[in-house]
Write an enzyme that holds these catalytic residues in place. Structure first.
Site, PDB file in Angstrom:
ATOM      1  N   PRO A 149      75.379 -36.756 -17.648  1.00 10.14           N
ATOM      2  CA  PRO A 149      74.848 -36.360 -15.942  1.00 10.14           C
ATOM      3  C   PRO A 149      72.924 -35.870 -15.657  1.00 10.14           C
ATOM      4  O   PRO A 149      72.367 -35.375 -16.391  1.00 10.14           O
ATOM      5  CB  PRO A 149      75.647 -35.313 -15.180  1.00 10.14           C
ATOM      6  N   ASN A 150      72.643 -37.051 -14.899  1.00  8.63           N
ATOM      7  CA  ASN A 150      71.865 -36.935 -14.443  1.00  8.63           C
ATOM      8  C   ASN A 150      70.223 -37.170 -15.479  1.00  8.63           C
ATOM      9  O   ASN A 150      69.207 -37.186 -15.208  1.00  8.63           O
ATOM     10  CB  ASN A 150      70.871 -35.130 -13.614  1.00  8.63           C
ATOM     11  N   ARG A 191      61.625 -35.793 -12.307  1.00  8.40           N
ATOM     12  CA  ARG A 191      61.247 -34.990 -12.374  1.00  8.40           C
ATOM     13  C   ARG A 191      61.038 -33.504 -13.087  1.00  8.40           C
ATOM     14  O   ARG A 191      61.644 -34.033 -14.752  1.00  8.40           O
ATOM     15  CB  ARG A 191      61.868 -33.919 -10.677  1.00  8.40           C
ATOM     16  N   TYR A 245      61.805 -31.318 -19.453  1.00 10.15           N
ATOM     17  CA  TYR A 245      61.704 -32.243 -20.347  1.00 10.15           C
ATOM     18  C   TYR A 245      60.940 -33.778 -20.706  1.00 10.15           C
ATOM     19  O   TYR A 245      61.084 -34.670 -21.059  1.00 10.15           O
ATOM     20  CB  TYR A 245      62.827 -33.004 -19.175  1.00 10.15           C
ATOM     21  N   ASN A 278      74.249 -36.100 -26.236  1.00  9.50           N
ATOM     22  CA  ASN A 278      73.177 -34.979 -25.524  1.00  9.50           C
ATOM     23  C   ASN A 278      74.439 -34.910 -23.960  1.00  9.50           C
ATOM     24  O   ASN A 278      73.882 -35.960 -23.138  1.00  9.50           O
ATOM     25  CB  ASN A 278      71.506 -34.825 -24.813  1.00  9.50           C
ATOM     26  N   ALA A 319      74.319 -31.039 -18.356  1.00  8.42           N
ATOM     27  CA  ALA A 319      75.138 -30.346 -18.141  1.00  8.42           C
ATOM     28  C   ALA A 319      76.148 -29.128 -17.799  1.00  8.42           C
ATOM     29  O   ALA A 319      77.221 -27.837 -18.813  1.00  8.42           O
ATOM     30  CB  ALA A 319      75.275 -29.594 -16.259  1.00  8.42           C
ATOM     31  N   GLU A 327      75.068 -32.534 -31.974  1.00 11.03           N
ATOM     32  CA  GLU A 327      74.654 -32.139 -30.166  1.00 11.03           C
ATOM     33  C   GLU A 327      73.124 -32.056 -29.943  1.00 11.03           C
ATOM     34  O   GLU A 327      72.373 -31.672 -30.809  1.00 11.03           O
ATOM     35  CB  GLU A 327      75.264 -30.889 -30.041  1.00 11.03           C
ATOM     36  N   HIS A 374      70.109 -31.263 -27.547  1.00 13.61           N
ATOM     37  CA  HIS A 374      69.243 -30.524 -26.433  1.00 13.61           C
ATOM     38  C   HIS A 374      67.834 -31.382 -26.401  1.00 13.61           C
ATOM     39  O   HIS A 374      67.085 -31.352 -27.136  1.00 13.61           O
ATOM     40  CB  HIS A 374      69.679 -29.832 -25.935  1.00 13.61           C
ATOM     41  N   ILE A 375      66.872 -32.053 -25.146  1.00 13.06           N
ATOM     42  CA  ILE A 375      65.727 -31.716 -25.191  1.00 13.06           C
ATOM     43  C   ILE A 375      64.742 -30.712 -25.501  1.00 13.06           C
ATOM     44  O   ILE A 375      63.991 -30.226 -26.489  1.00 13.06           O
ATOM     45  CB  ILE A 375      65.378 -33.151 -23.580  1.00 13.06           C
ATOM     46  N   ARG A 405      66.187 -20.372 -21.994  1.00 13.54           N
ATOM     47  CA  ARG A 405      66.271 -20.716 -20.599  1.00 13.54           C
ATOM     48  C   ARG A 405      67.462 -19.999 -19.901  1.00 13.54           C
ATOM     49  O   ARG A 405      67.861 -19.355 -20.776  1.00 13.54           O
ATOM     50  CB  ARG A 405      66.892 -22.365 -20.197  1.00 13.54           C
ATOM     51  N   ARG A 422      72.999 -21.363 -19.825  1.00 10.99           N
ATOM     52  CA  ARG A 422      72.569 -22.864 -20.751  1.00 10.99           C
ATOM     53  C   ARG A 422      72.265 -22.355 -22.094  1.00 10.99           C
ATOM     54  O   ARG A 422      72.327 -23.047 -23.698  1.00 10.99           O
ATOM     55  CB  ARG A 422      71.045 -23.088 -20.597  1.00 10.99           C
TER      56      ARG A 422
HETATM   57  O1  CA2 Z   1      67.204 -30.121 -22.717  1.00  7.56           O
HETATM   58  C1  CA2 Z   1      68.647 -30.986 -22.496  1.00  7.56           C
HETATM   59  O2  CA2 Z   1      68.755 -32.067 -23.016  1.00  7.56           O
HETATM   60  C2  CA2 Z   1      69.487 -30.647 -21.386  1.00  7.56           C
HETATM   61  O3  CA2 Z   1      70.439 -31.337 -22.275  1.00  7.56           O
HETATM   62  C3  CA2 Z   1      69.570 -31.387 -20.235  1.00  7.56           C
HETATM   63  C4  CA2 Z   1      69.987 -31.090 -19.449  1.00  7.56           C
HETATM   64  C5  CA2 Z   1      70.570 -29.648 -18.605  1.00  7.56           C
HETATM   65  O4  CA2 Z   1      71.784 -28.873 -17.966  1.00  7.56           O
HETATM   66  C6  CA2 Z   1      70.666 -28.670 -20.324  1.00  7.56           C
HETATM   67  O5  CA2 Z   1      70.907 -27.271 -19.936  1.00  7.56           O
HETATM   68  C7  CA2 Z   1      69.984 -28.981 -21.328  1.00  7.56           C
HETATM   69  C8  CA2 Z   1      69.660 -31.686 -17.936  1.00  7.56           C
HETATM   70  C9  CA2 Z   1      70.147 -32.909 -17.512  1.00  7.56           C
HETATM   71  C10 CA2 Z   1      68.710 -33.122 -16.541  1.00  7.56           C
HETATM   72  O6  CA2 Z   1      67.802 -34.235 -16.710  1.00  7.56           O
HETATM   73  C11 CA2 Z   1      66.631 -34.116 -15.614  1.00  7.56           C
HETATM   74  C12 CA2 Z   1      65.438 -34.187 -15.891  1.00  7.56           C
HETATM   75  C13 CA2 Z   1      64.555 -34.588 -15.389  1.00  7.56           C
HETATM   76  C14 CA2 Z   1      65.012 -34.761 -13.578  1.00  7.56           C
HETATM   77  C15 CA2 Z   1      66.543 -33.843 -13.749  1.00  7.56           C
HETATM   78  C16 CA2 Z   1      66.954 -34.382 -14.249  1.00  7.56           C
END
Ligand code: CA2
Length: 151
Positions: free
Chosen positions: A10-11, A18, A23, A79, A82, A103, A105-106, A112, A116
């Site tokens: 998701p997202n 953003r 990220y 990835n 959330a 698994e 994560h960026i 954090r 998380r």
């Molecule tokens: O660090 C990562 O890759 C995460 O999996 C990214 C997730 C976050 O919930 C994890 O805790 C860590 C969030 C992905 C959403 O990414 C966005 C990027 C730009 C704008 C909005 C959301």
């Protein structure tokens, strides 16, 4: 030629729009292009997907388990966004499918917020990668290629 399946939760379709300080500024399409090149280097076919829906991710993991059993899939890079921190359904799917999964994560999720720090994916993942930015996808493909050669 085996396939590497890269799943994004998701997202992640919002990547690059953003929170560039967390990220980076590359979009998901840029990440896909990075993965295409990495897969080619390791003689793998890339299958790159994103979904905001937990059940769809579950279905794709089941599909991956069948493909790995049939010998056509090297494994999965996930990835889960959330859902990493909430999804027993994804945990059970990975365990049930018996698929080799990394698994990813960026960001460094451990540096954090406390929420998380928990991952439902880590106990059923073959390996975990976090904090390398989007280059982590390239590193994970290299790692998965190495694991697939060892099998
Ligand atoms: O660090 C990562 O890759 C995460 O999996 C990214 C997730 C976050 O919930 C994890 O805790 C860590 C969030 C992905 C959403 O990414 C966005 C990027 C730009 C704008 C909005 C959301």
């Amino acid at each position: 030629m085996k396939t590497v399946l890269v799943l994004n939760g998701p997202n992640l379709n919002l990547l690059g729009t953003r929170e560039p300080q967390v990220y980076g500024s590359q979009t998901l399409a840029d990440v896909q292009a990075l993965c295409e090149r990495a897969a080619e280097v390791h003689n793998l076919q890339l299958d790159f997907r994103q979904s905001n829906h937990e059940g769809e991710l579950v279905d794709w993991i089941h599909e991956a388990g069948r493909a790995q059993a049939a010998g056509t899939l090297a494994g999965v890079i996930l990835n889960a966004g959330a859902y990493t921190h909430t999804s027993i359904a994804l945990h059970d799917a990975i365990k049930g499918a018996g698929v080799t999964l990394i698994e990813l994560h960026i960001s460094n999720v451990h540096a954090r917020e406390a929420f998380r720090h928990r991952s439902y994916i880590s106990p059923v993942a073959r390996a975990v990668m976090a904090g390398f930015g989007v280059n982590g996808y390239v590193l994970a493909i290299a790692g998965l290629a190495q694991l697939a050669e060892q099998r």
